[in-house]
Structure formats: C-alpha cells, structure tokens
Write a protein that holds these residues in place. Structure first.
Motif, PDB file in Angstrom:
ATOM      1  N   GLU A 183      -5.316  -4.721  -6.287  1.00  0.00           N
ATOM      2  CA  GLU A 183      -6.494  -5.124  -7.059  1.00  0.00           C
ATOM      3  C   GLU A 183      -6.144  -6.231  -8.048  1.00  0.00           C
ATOM      4  O   GLU A 183      -6.916  -7.176  -8.229  1.00  0.00           O
ATOM      5  CB  GLU A 183      -7.093  -3.919  -7.781  1.00  0.00           C
ATOM      6  CG  GLU A 183      -7.749  -2.916  -6.844  1.00  0.00           C
ATOM      7  CD  GLU A 183      -8.118  -1.616  -7.536  1.00  0.00           C
ATOM      8  OE1 GLU A 183      -7.989  -1.506  -8.780  1.00  0.00           O
ATOM      9  OE2 GLU A 183      -8.539  -0.686  -6.813  1.00  0.00           O
ATOM     10  N   GLN A 200      -2.264   0.294  -4.624  1.00  0.00           N
ATOM     11  CA  GLN A 200      -3.682  -0.064  -4.684  1.00  0.00           C
ATOM     12  C   GLN A 200      -3.994  -0.806  -5.983  1.00  0.00           C
ATOM     13  O   GLN A 200      -4.735  -1.781  -5.982  1.00  0.00           O
ATOM     14  CB  GLN A 200      -4.555   1.194  -4.550  1.00  0.00           C
ATOM     15  CG  GLN A 200      -6.024   0.892  -4.422  1.00  0.00           C
ATOM     16  CD  GLN A 200      -6.344   0.024  -3.218  1.00  0.00           C
ATOM     17  OE1 GLN A 200      -5.730   0.124  -2.162  1.00  0.00           O
ATOM     18  NE2 GLN A 200      -7.317  -0.855  -3.381  1.00  0.00           N
ATOM     19  N   GLU A 201      -3.405  -0.339  -7.072  1.00  0.00           N
ATOM     20  CA  GLU A 201      -3.607  -1.003  -8.366  1.00  0.00           C
ATOM     21  C   GLU A 201      -3.064  -2.435  -8.311  1.00  0.00           C
ATOM     22  O   GLU A 201      -3.717  -3.380  -8.778  1.00  0.00           O
ATOM     23  CB  GLU A 201      -2.902  -0.208  -9.470  1.00  0.00           C
ATOM     24  CG  GLU A 201      -3.058  -0.786 -10.852  1.00  0.00           C
ATOM     25  CD  GLU A 201      -2.278   0.020 -11.883  1.00  0.00           C
ATOM     26  OE1 GLU A 201      -1.878  -0.590 -12.900  1.00  0.00           O
ATOM     27  OE2 GLU A 201      -2.059   1.225 -11.670  1.00  0.00           O
ATOM     28  N   ASN A 202      -1.879  -2.612  -7.739  1.00  0.00           N
ATOM     29  CA  ASN A 202      -1.287  -3.945  -7.626  1.00  0.00           C
ATOM     30  C   ASN A 202      -2.092  -4.848  -6.702  1.00  0.00           C
ATOM     31  O   ASN A 202      -2.220  -6.051  -6.949  1.00  0.00           O
ATOM     32  CB  ASN A 202       0.160  -3.854  -7.139  1.00  0.00           C
ATOM     33  CG  ASN A 202       1.076  -3.292  -8.199  1.00  0.00           C
ATOM     34  OD1 ASN A 202       0.796  -3.358  -9.383  1.00  0.00           O
ATOM     35  ND2 ASN A 202       2.178  -2.714  -7.758  1.00  0.00           N
ATOM     36  N   ASN A 222       0.809  -1.219   0.000  1.00  0.00           N
ATOM     37  CA  ASN A 222       0.000   0.000   0.000  1.00  0.00           C
ATOM     38  C   ASN A 222       0.841   1.267   0.000  1.00  0.00           C
ATOM     39  O   ASN A 222       0.372   2.328  -0.408  1.00  0.00           O
ATOM     40  CB  ASN A 222      -0.958   0.001   1.196  1.00  0.00           C
ATOM     41  CG  ASN A 222      -2.067  -1.004   1.016  1.00  0.00           C
ATOM     42  OD1 ASN A 222      -2.467  -1.315  -0.106  1.00  0.00           O
ATOM     43  ND2 ASN A 222      -2.547  -1.548   2.121  1.00  0.00           N
ATOM     44  N   GLN A 276       3.489   1.729  -1.805  1.00  0.00           N
ATOM     45  CA  GLN A 276       4.038   1.917  -3.148  1.00  0.00           C
ATOM     46  C   GLN A 276       3.103   2.816  -3.956  1.00  0.00           C
ATOM     47  O   GLN A 276       1.891   2.840  -3.731  1.00  0.00           O
ATOM     48  CB  GLN A 276       4.191   0.568  -3.863  1.00  0.00           C
ATOM     49  CG  GLN A 276       5.077  -0.430  -3.136  1.00  0.00           C
ATOM     50  CD  GLN A 276       6.482   0.071  -2.942  1.00  0.00           C
ATOM     51  OE1 GLN A 276       7.081   0.631  -3.835  1.00  0.00           O
ATOM     52  NE2 GLN A 276       7.004  -0.097  -1.728  1.00  0.00           N
ATOM     53  N   PRO A 277       3.656   3.556  -4.946  1.00  0.00           N
ATOM     54  CA  PRO A 277       2.815   4.458  -5.754  1.00  0.00           C
ATOM     55  C   PRO A 277       1.685   3.722  -6.473  1.00  0.00           C
ATOM     56  O   PRO A 277       0.587   4.254  -6.606  1.00  0.00           O
ATOM     57  CB  PRO A 277       3.794   5.063  -6.762  1.00  0.00           C
ATOM     58  CG  PRO A 277       5.151   4.838  -6.192  1.00  0.00           C
ATOM     59  CD  PRO A 277       5.071   3.674  -5.280  1.00  0.00           C
ATOM     60  N   THR A 278       1.957   2.512  -6.920  1.00  0.00           N
ATOM     61  CA  THR A 278       0.924   1.745  -7.627  1.00  0.00           C
ATOM     62  C   THR A 278       0.383   0.629  -6.732  1.00  0.00           C
ATOM     63  O   THR A 278      -0.121  -0.382  -7.221  1.00  0.00           O
ATOM     64  CB  THR A 278       1.495   1.138  -8.922  1.00  0.00           C
ATOM     65  OG1 THR A 278       2.611   0.308  -8.585  1.00  0.00           O
ATOM     66  CG2 THR A 278       1.915   2.215  -9.898  1.00  0.00           C
TER      67      THR A 278
END
Length: 176
Positions: A23, A19-21, A13, A15-17
């Motif tokens: 998901e 939330q995308e990761n 969480n 990391q910049p991405t």
C-alpha cells in the motif's frame, strides 16, 4: 527482463508487513514528487542510471552480446543521460554522472559517443576542463580494460588521437 510478479510482489506479500508495504508503494507511485526528482536529471537520476545499467548487466546471461537497443527504456535513458553529459560543464560534473557513464560502458560501443561529446565541448585553452576530461577518459579506459581488456572494434582511433594532438600541440600543453 524482470518478472515483477514472481520476483517482487510474491515475496512482498509473503512478508509479515507485506500488504502494508504494498500500500505504501502504491501510494508513493501515485505521487508526483519522485517523478519530479528524477525529471530534474540530478544526482537521483544518475543513481537510477547506475543501478539500472548494473542490473541489466547482472541479469543478462551472455554479457558480451547484450542487445542494449532492445532493452526497454535503454534508448530513453541513454538520450537523457547524453543530454546531461552535453549540457553540463565538464569541470563540475557530479561524481554520480561520472559513475553513471562508467556503468553505461557495459555497452562499450558508447565510448565513441562519450568521446565525441566531451571533445566537442572542451576548449584547449581551459586547462581545468582538459584535466577533467582526461581524468574521465582514464576512468573510461580503465573500466573497459577491467571488463574485457579491449576497445570495441568500432573505436574511433583517429578522432581520439586528433583530440590528443590538439591538446599536446596547444600553447598550454606544458601545464598539462
């Protein structure tokens, strides 16, 4: 054994991405394809066993006395691995299966079970299988020597030596 919340999801969480990761991970875990691939007990399964055994070995503090039977998933993974070891023809073992057996030998007590399975399914009249069995045994002994230098006190010397005797006493011993 592994604190997923603190060691994985918190870092994910941050990391910049993240939330995308997260998901993507949740979507992947809901699919059936990765489960089917592991269930086939092919190379992916053996790589999982390797990584799992190495992880358990790395993360335990007292490496000489790991309570393997108490580690979640150990019995189930070991049973599945032993079924594959017994089912597959020795001369066509994938390298990943060999490496998985070496990783599982962090629990040195398994060597008796491994010997029992290999010896019972090997014919003294099949030179290729005999070569392969003793190559694997050499790797197992080398692994144990590198780890502790000693075979477990429960090692079944009579059974091991009986197998050696059968091979050396057979008609094809000169080829070996």
């Amino acid at each position: 054994l592994f604190d997923w919340e603190n060691s994985f999801f918190t870092i994910l969480n941050e990391q910049p991405t993240g939330q995308e990761n997260k998901e993507i991970l949740e979507k992947t875990l809901k699919t059936q394809s990765w489960k089917d691939r592991i269930a086939k007990r092919g190379v992916a399964f053996f790589f999982f066993v390797i990584e799992w055994a190495e992880y358990v070995h790395r993360t335990t503090v007292v490496k000489d006395q790991i309570p393997w039977q108490e580690i979640p998933g150990f019995v189930r993974l070991l049973k599945a691995f032993l079924i594959e070891l017994k089912k597959r023809e020795t001369k066509s073992f994938p390298e990943a299966l060999t490496n998985a057996s070496l990783s599982l030998l962090h629990n040195e007590k398994l060597i008796n079970i491994f010997f029992s399975i290999l010896y019972r399914k090997t014919s003294v009249f099949d030179n290729l299988n005999i070569f392969r069995v003793y190559e694997l045994i050499d790797k197992w002994f080398s692994r144990i020597a590198a780890q502790s230098g000693l075979l477990p006190t429960t090692f079944d010397y009579p059974f091991f030596l009986q197998g050696m005797y059968f091979v050396l006493d057979g008609e094809h011993a000169l080829c070996i």
